[in-house]
Motif scaffolding. Structure first.
Motif, PDB file in Angstrom:
ATOM      1  N   ARG A  12     -16.941   0.971  10.387  1.00 36.17           N
ATOM      2  CA  ARG A  12     -16.523   0.501  11.721  1.00 36.17           C
ATOM      3  C   ARG A  12     -15.501  -0.637  11.662  1.00 36.17           C
ATOM      4  O   ARG A  12     -14.940  -1.013  12.677  1.00 36.17           O
ATOM      5  N   HIS A  13     -15.297  -1.190  10.480  1.00 38.05           N
ATOM      6  CA  HIS A  13     -14.370  -2.315  10.326  1.00 38.05           C
ATOM      7  C   HIS A  13     -13.412  -2.062   9.159  1.00 38.05           C
ATOM      8  O   HIS A  13     -13.375  -2.825   8.187  1.00 38.05           O
ATOM      9  N   PRO A  14     -12.617  -0.996   9.269  1.00 38.92           N
ATOM     10  CA  PRO A  14     -11.714  -0.684   8.157  1.00 38.92           C
ATOM     11  C   PRO A  14     -10.501  -1.604   8.136  1.00 38.92           C
ATOM     12  O   PRO A  14     -10.157  -2.232   9.142  1.00 38.92           O
ATOM     13  N   VAL A  15      -9.879  -1.664   6.983  1.00 40.77           N
ATOM     14  CA  VAL A  15      -8.589  -2.319   6.872  1.00 40.77           C
ATOM     15  C   VAL A  15      -7.593  -1.438   7.626  1.00 40.77           C
ATOM     16  O   VAL A  15      -7.568  -0.226   7.446  1.00 40.77           O
ATOM     17  N   SER A  16      -6.829  -2.053   8.491  1.00 43.21           N
ATOM     18  CA  SER A  16      -5.763  -1.323   9.183  1.00 43.21           C
ATOM     19  C   SER A  16      -4.505  -2.186   9.145  1.00 43.21           C
ATOM     20  O   SER A  16      -4.560  -3.365   8.805  1.00 43.21           O
ATOM     21  N   SER A  28      -1.283  -6.400  -0.674  1.00 39.97           N
ATOM     22  CA  SER A  28      -2.250  -7.459  -0.946  1.00 39.97           C
ATOM     23  C   SER A  28      -3.582  -7.169  -0.251  1.00 39.97           C
ATOM     24  O   SER A  28      -4.652  -7.305  -0.852  1.00 39.97           O
ATOM     25  N   VAL A  29      -3.517  -6.729   1.000  1.00 42.46           N
ATOM     26  CA  VAL A  29      -4.724  -6.385   1.750  1.00 42.46           C
ATOM     27  C   VAL A  29      -5.436  -5.201   1.107  1.00 42.46           C
ATOM     28  O   VAL A  29      -6.664  -5.205   0.944  1.00 42.46           O
ATOM     29  N   LEU A  30      -4.681  -4.183   0.709  1.00 43.82           N
ATOM     30  CA  LEU A  30      -5.284  -3.015   0.053  1.00 43.82           C
ATOM     31  C   LEU A  30      -5.990  -3.411  -1.236  1.00 43.82           C
ATOM     32  O   LEU A  30      -7.117  -2.977  -1.505  1.00 43.82           O
ATOM     33  N   LEU A  31      -5.344  -4.213  -2.042  1.00 50.90           N
ATOM     34  CA  LEU A  31      -5.924  -4.620  -3.317  1.00 50.90           C
ATOM     35  C   LEU A  31      -7.196  -5.435  -3.132  1.00 50.90           C
ATOM     36  O   LEU A  31      -8.154  -5.288  -3.889  1.00 50.90           O
ATOM     37  N   GLY A  37      -6.018   3.246   1.209  1.00 47.83           N
ATOM     38  CA  GLY A  37      -4.998   3.351   2.234  1.00 47.83           C
ATOM     39  C   GLY A  37      -5.644   2.973   3.545  1.00 47.83           C
ATOM     40  O   GLY A  37      -6.801   2.550   3.568  1.00 47.83           O
ATOM     41  N   GLY A  38      -4.902   3.150   4.625  1.00 50.96           N
ATOM     42  CA  GLY A  38      -5.508   2.813   5.903  1.00 50.96           C
ATOM     43  C   GLY A  38      -4.652   3.209   7.078  1.00 50.96           C
ATOM     44  O   GLY A  38      -3.455   3.468   6.952  1.00 50.96           O
ATOM     45  N   PRO A  39      -5.295   3.265   8.228  1.00 52.67           N
ATOM     46  CA  PRO A  39      -4.594   3.622   9.453  1.00 52.67           C
ATOM     47  C   PRO A  39      -3.624   2.530   9.873  1.00 52.67           C
ATOM     48  O   PRO A  39      -3.847   1.350   9.622  1.00 52.67           O
ATOM     49  N   VAL A  40      -2.560   2.963  10.510  1.00 53.36           N
ATOM     50  CA  VAL A  40      -1.585   2.036  11.078  1.00 53.36           C
ATOM     51  C   VAL A  40      -1.732   2.135  12.597  1.00 53.36           C
ATOM     52  O   VAL A  40      -1.715   3.231  13.159  1.00 53.36           O
ATOM     53  N   VAL A  41      -1.914   0.979  13.238  1.00 52.01           N
ATOM     54  CA  VAL A  41      -2.151   0.953  14.678  1.00 52.01           C
ATOM     55  C   VAL A  41      -1.140   0.056  15.373  1.00 52.01           C
ATOM     56  O   VAL A  41      -0.634  -0.901  14.794  1.00 52.01           O
ATOM     57  N   ASP A  42      -0.876   0.394  16.646  1.00 54.26           N
ATOM     58  CA  ASP A  42       0.027  -0.431  17.443  1.00 54.26           C
ATOM     59  C   ASP A  42      -0.749  -1.579  18.086  1.00 54.26           C
ATOM     60  O   ASP A  42      -1.949  -1.768  17.817  1.00 54.26           O
ATOM     61  N   ALA A  43      -0.089  -2.328  18.951  1.00 53.90           N
ATOM     62  CA  ALA A  43      -0.709  -3.493  19.586  1.00 53.90           C
ATOM     63  C   ALA A  43      -1.912  -3.128  20.450  1.00 53.90           C
ATOM     64  O   ALA A  43      -2.803  -3.953  20.674  1.00 53.90           O
TER      65      ALA A  43
END
Length: 139
Positions: A12-16, A28-31, A37-43
């Motif tokens: 429920r709290h993935p890196v995005s 840096s966040v991925l490491l 990997g992770g989802p890319v989200v807009d504002a």
């Protein structure tokens, strides 16, 4: 096993990431997260793409070769039709889908495509394993 739902096993709290984030910051966040990997989200927290380790590697290799450091997540993320899953989807249905498709991680989105989590092959495998172990212990 159809009673097993994605919502019960998803992160429920993935890196995005945001499209504006620098690729160096994203790496840096991925490491730090050990996520692949992770989802890319807009504002508005709507899914707009996906950033994989492979995307980062290709971009950083290119930038190293050209001695640049100006790429953003938006420059190198996958913008196509990101394969997603609903929170109420069956784990077994998703497991079958995962055997035919390559993604190792699926963003979990609501009806407006807002990100509510992610689920990985490991999560699905864990869910099935727990279900089977529970079934064995009842015999």
């Amino acid at each position: 096993m159809h009673s097993l739902k994605v919502v019960d096993y998803m992160n429920r709290h993935p890196v995005s990431f945001s499209p504006e984030m620098s690729i160096e910051a994203a790496v840096s966040v991925l490491l730090q997260s050990n996520q692949r990997g992770g989802p890319v989200v807009d504002a508005q927290h709507k899914l707009v793409g996906f950033l994989s380790e492979q995307d980062c590697l290709a971009t950083m290799l290119r930038d190293t070769y050209h001695n640049e450091q100006s790429a953003t997540v938006g420059d190198c993320m996958y913008r196509g039709d990101v394969v997603t899953v609903d929170a109420d989807s069956s784990i077994t249905d998703l497991a079958q889908q995962m055997t035919a498709n390559k993604p190792k991680m699926y963003p979990v989105v609501d009806t407006e495509r807002q990100l509510i989590g992610v689920i990985t092959r490991t999560d699905v495998l864990r869910a099935i394993d727990l279900h089977l172990r529970d079934g064995y212990s009842r015999r």
